[in-house]
Enzyme design. Sequence first.
Site, PDB file in Angstrom:
ATOM      1  N   GLU A 111       0.804  -1.277   0.019  1.00 57.08           N
ATOM      2  CA  GLU A 111       0.099  -0.151  -0.160  1.00 57.08           C
ATOM      3  C   GLU A 111       0.651   1.284   0.028  1.00 57.08           C
ATOM      4  O   GLU A 111       2.048   1.230   0.481  1.00 57.08           O
ATOM      5  CB  GLU A 111      -0.825  -0.065   1.286  1.00 57.08           C
ATOM      6  N   ARG A 122      -2.033  11.187   6.956  1.00 54.55           N
ATOM      7  CA  ARG A 122      -2.015  10.615   5.687  1.00 54.55           C
ATOM      8  C   ARG A 122      -3.267  10.730   4.813  1.00 54.55           C
ATOM      9  O   ARG A 122      -3.283  10.263   3.679  1.00 54.55           O
ATOM     10  CB  ARG A 122      -1.676   8.976   5.833  1.00 54.55           C
ATOM     11  N   ARG A 126      -5.486   5.926  -1.148  1.00 53.40           N
ATOM     12  CA  ARG A 126      -4.375   4.962  -1.011  1.00 53.40           C
ATOM     13  C   ARG A 126      -4.344   4.316  -2.473  1.00 53.40           C
ATOM     14  O   ARG A 126      -5.344   4.210  -2.958  1.00 53.40           O
ATOM     15  CB  ARG A 126      -4.678   3.778  -0.136  1.00 53.40           C
ATOM     16  N   HIS A 144     -10.272   4.917   2.212  1.00 57.88           N
ATOM     17  CA  HIS A 144      -9.776   4.148   3.240  1.00 57.88           C
ATOM     18  C   HIS A 144     -10.014   2.703   3.308  1.00 57.88           C
ATOM     19  O   HIS A 144     -10.399   2.008   4.100  1.00 57.88           O
ATOM     20  CB  HIS A 144      -9.397   4.603   4.648  1.00 57.88           C
TER      21      HIS A 144
END
Length: 153
Positions: A111, A122, A126, A144
């Site tokens: 990831e 963050r 992703r 997420h």
Amino acid sequence: MNRAAPTLAALLLSGLLTALLGACDLPQDSQVTQSQPTQSQPAPSRPAPPASTRDPHSGLRWIAARDLPREGQTLLTRIAQGGPYRYSKDGSTFGNRERLLPRQSSGYYREYTVPTPGENDRGARRIVCGGQPRTTECYYTPDHYASFRRIHP
């Protein structure tokens, strides 16, 4: 016997079928001719989307690499180059606990964080990649790991 009852039933059935067919997204002649380029209307410059809207391997919808957020496009280039990465967790093993990606052996997926402008951490975006090289099979999640789309190169 009342002859109005079968006629009323036939009318209701006909109306129901008309409503159902009207709700279907069937191409019509006027739609087809409007979407075809003419001499006065140039063909689109972007490449055609994938033949299918879903990846046959994962069953997930495609997203073109060019349609990722700018930060995601930059990150894909960095992944292909092997880094460097902004966050220490980038490149770590993704466990696929949500089981939304195709099942693979442990350590197959990695990831990477897609930076989100304005976020102090963050964020939720992703890119998850697997295969050899690591960019063989990549997925994007804006939320997420709640959902994924397969990245089409």
